[in-house]
Design an enzyme around this catalytic site. Sequence first.
Site, PDB file in Angstrom:
ATOM      1  N   ARG A   1      33.282  -9.874 -17.816  1.00 26.97           N
ATOM      2  CA  ARG A   1      33.839  -8.615 -18.327  1.00 26.97           C
ATOM      3  C   ARG A   1      35.315  -8.482 -17.958  1.00 26.97           C
ATOM      4  NH1 ARG A   1      33.186  -4.374 -21.958  1.00 26.97           N
ATOM      5  NH2 ARG A   1      33.752  -2.400 -20.991  1.00 26.97           N
TER       6      ARG A   1
ATOM      7  N   GLN B   1      40.468  -6.325  -6.333  1.00 27.26           N
ATOM      8  CA  GLN B   1      40.214  -6.455  -4.895  1.00 27.26           C
ATOM      9  C   GLN B   1      39.091  -5.527  -4.425  1.00 27.26           C
ATOM     10  OE1 GLN B   1      43.291  -5.243  -2.036  1.00 27.26           O
ATOM     11  NE2 GLN B   1      43.062  -7.236  -1.056  1.00 27.26           N
TER      12      GLN B   1
ATOM     13  N   GLY C   1      29.197  -0.905 -14.959  1.00 26.75           N
ATOM     14  CA  GLY C   1      29.731   0.262 -15.656  1.00 26.75           C
ATOM     15  C   GLY C   1      28.657   0.928 -16.493  1.00 26.75           C
TER      16      GLY C   1
ATOM     17  N   GLU D   1       4.916   2.870   2.533  1.00 27.07           N
ATOM     18  CA  GLU D   1       4.606   2.119   3.767  1.00 27.07           C
ATOM     19  C   GLU D   1       5.404   2.626   4.961  1.00 27.07           C
ATOM     20  OE1 GLU D   1       2.573  -0.879   3.790  1.00 27.07           O
ATOM     21  OE2 GLU D   1       2.002  -0.551   1.714  1.00 27.07           O
TER      22      GLU D   1
HETATM   23  C1  FAD Z   1       4.674   4.361  -6.390  1.00 30.17           C
HETATM   24  C2  FAD Z   1       3.952   4.725  -5.109  1.00 30.17           C
HETATM   25  C3  FAD Z   1       2.936   3.881  -4.667  1.00 30.17           C
HETATM   26  C4  FAD Z   1       2.249   4.206  -3.500  1.00 30.17           C
HETATM   27  N1  FAD Z   1       1.247   3.353  -3.112  1.00 30.17           N
HETATM   28  C5  FAD Z   1       0.528   3.659  -2.011  1.00 30.17           C
HETATM   29  C6  FAD Z   1      -0.535   2.804  -1.570  1.00 30.17           C
HETATM   30  O1  FAD Z   1      -0.827   1.793  -2.211  1.00 30.17           O
HETATM   31  N2  FAD Z   1      -1.212   3.128  -0.456  1.00 30.17           N
HETATM   32  C7  FAD Z   1      -0.914   4.261   0.258  1.00 30.17           C
HETATM   33  O2  FAD Z   1      -1.569   4.515   1.280  1.00 30.17           O
HETATM   34  N3  FAD Z   1       0.096   5.077  -0.115  1.00 30.17           N
HETATM   35  C8  FAD Z   1       0.819   4.821  -1.228  1.00 30.17           C
HETATM   36  N4  FAD Z   1       1.849   5.651  -1.609  1.00 30.17           N
HETATM   37  C9  FAD Z   1       2.099   6.844  -0.816  1.00 30.17           C
HETATM   38  C10 FAD Z   1       3.251   6.662   0.140  1.00 30.17           C
HETATM   39  O3  FAD Z   1       2.872   5.843   1.231  1.00 30.17           O
HETATM   40  C11 FAD Z   1       3.666   8.075   0.586  1.00 30.17           C
HETATM   41  O4  FAD Z   1       4.300   8.705  -0.534  1.00 30.17           O
HETATM   42  C12 FAD Z   1       4.624   8.041   1.755  1.00 30.17           C
HETATM   43  O5  FAD Z   1       3.982   7.596   2.933  1.00 30.17           O
HETATM   44  C13 FAD Z   1       5.216   9.462   2.054  1.00 30.17           C
HETATM   45  O6  FAD Z   1       4.198  10.388   2.199  1.00 30.17           O
HETATM   46  P1  FAD Z   1       4.226  11.724   1.350  1.00 30.17           P
HETATM   47  O7  FAD Z   1       4.476  11.379  -0.090  1.00 30.17           O
HETATM   48  O8  FAD Z   1       2.987  12.474   1.681  1.00 30.17           O
HETATM   49  O9  FAD Z   1       5.513  12.504   1.857  1.00 30.17           O
HETATM   50  P2  FAD Z   1       5.586  13.628   2.970  1.00 30.17           P
HETATM   51  O10 FAD Z   1       4.835  13.176   4.193  1.00 30.17           O
HETATM   52  O11 FAD Z   1       5.216  14.924   2.343  1.00 30.17           O
HETATM   53  O12 FAD Z   1       7.132  13.582   3.294  1.00 30.17           O
HETATM   54  C14 FAD Z   1       8.161  14.223   2.507  1.00 30.17           C
HETATM   55  C15 FAD Z   1       9.496  13.973   3.178  1.00 30.17           C
HETATM   56  O13 FAD Z   1       9.490  14.554   4.490  1.00 30.17           O
HETATM   57  C16 FAD Z   1       9.802  13.561   5.448  1.00 30.17           C
HETATM   58  N5  FAD Z   1       9.044  13.740   6.683  1.00 30.17           N
HETATM   59  C17 FAD Z   1       7.698  13.891   6.827  1.00 30.17           C
HETATM   60  N6  FAD Z   1       7.368  13.965   8.116  1.00 30.17           N
HETATM   61  C18 FAD Z   1       8.518  13.862   8.818  1.00 30.17           C
HETATM   62  C19 FAD Z   1       8.845  13.870  10.210  1.00 30.17           C
HETATM   63  N7  FAD Z   1       7.908  13.986  11.159  1.00 30.17           N
HETATM   64  N8  FAD Z   1      10.139  13.739  10.574  1.00 30.17           N
HETATM   65  C20 FAD Z   1      11.110  13.607   9.639  1.00 30.17           C
HETATM   66  N9  FAD Z   1      10.869  13.614   8.310  1.00 30.17           N
HETATM   67  C21 FAD Z   1       9.593  13.719   7.901  1.00 30.17           C
HETATM   68  C22 FAD Z   1       9.417  12.233   4.810  1.00 30.17           C
HETATM   69  O14 FAD Z   1      10.117  11.147   5.397  1.00 30.17           O
HETATM   70  C23 FAD Z   1       9.818  12.472   3.364  1.00 30.17           C
HETATM   71  O15 FAD Z   1      11.200  12.269   3.206  1.00 30.17           O
HETATM   72  C24 FAD Z   1       2.570   5.368  -2.757  1.00 30.17           C
HETATM   73  C25 FAD Z   1       3.611   6.192  -3.212  1.00 30.17           C
HETATM   74  C26 FAD Z   1       4.293   5.886  -4.364  1.00 30.17           C
HETATM   75  C27 FAD Z   1       5.420   6.803  -4.832  1.00 30.17           C
END
Ligand code: FAD
Length: 129
Positions: free
Chosen positions: A7, A18, A78, A102
């Site tokens: 590009r 740079q 871009g 995870e």
């Molecule tokens: C596409 C996708 C695939 C998935 N696949 C799987 C799977 O195969 N198996 C499985 O078990 N799960 C799965 N999940 C779930 C995933 O592991 C959870 O979404 C994740 O662990 C976060 O939990 P939650 O969504 O309940 O968020 P919440 O626990 O509600 O958290 C919301 C926010 O608050 C923050 N938070 C929560 N507690 C604290 C704390 N004590 N201190 C600071 N910050 C905090 C979190 O970091 C986050 O930013 C999947 C999710 C997605 C989107």
Amino acid sequence: MEYTRERVQFNTRICDFQGVRFDFADWWTRIEAGKHLTYHAAMLRQAGKPHSKEAAMAKLYCSELAAWATTKAVQFHGGYGYTSEYPVERLMRDSKIGEIGEGTSEIQRTVIARHLLGPEMTGGEVGAT
Ligand SMILES: Cc1cc2nc3c(=O)[nH]c(=O)nc-3n(C[C@H](O)[C@H](O)[C@H](O)COP(=O)(O)OP(=O)(O)OC[C@H]3O[C@@H](n4cnc5c(N)ncnc54)[C@H](O)[C@@H]3O)c2cc1C
């Protein structure tokens, strides 16, 4: 990187600006740093040694690195980067899950801080989430 070689803007290849080269250097340096964190944690685990802090640091760093690096990749393209004509926008969207699934980045930071401070300072068991 291939795209920035092709590009041309302002009679200059994008890769010859740079500012873009500085980004490439940061890109590669951070990717290598992420690899080292990951291999170090894996090596500790393979040796049967404690590794939860190191694994949390590798997960945290590489997840945020993937989100940052793929956002940069979109920027290098871009407007084309934002379209589905090139695969980079998909990589950017996919990378976000690393910061959530995870064990979110906040939880990785919680694990790391517990290791640094020790259980008596945080009111929790070291390594527990
Ligand atoms: C596409 C996708 C695939 C998935 N696949 C799987 C799977 O195969 N198996 C499985 O078990 N799960 C799965 N999940 C779930 C995933 O592991 C959870 O979404 C994740 O662990 C976060 O939990 P939650 O969504 O309940 O968020 P919440 O626990 O509600 O958290 C919301 C926010 O608050 C923050 N938070 C929560 N507690 C604290 C704390 N004590 N201190 C600071 N910050 C905090 C979190 O970091 C986050 O930013 C999947 C999710 C997605 C989107």
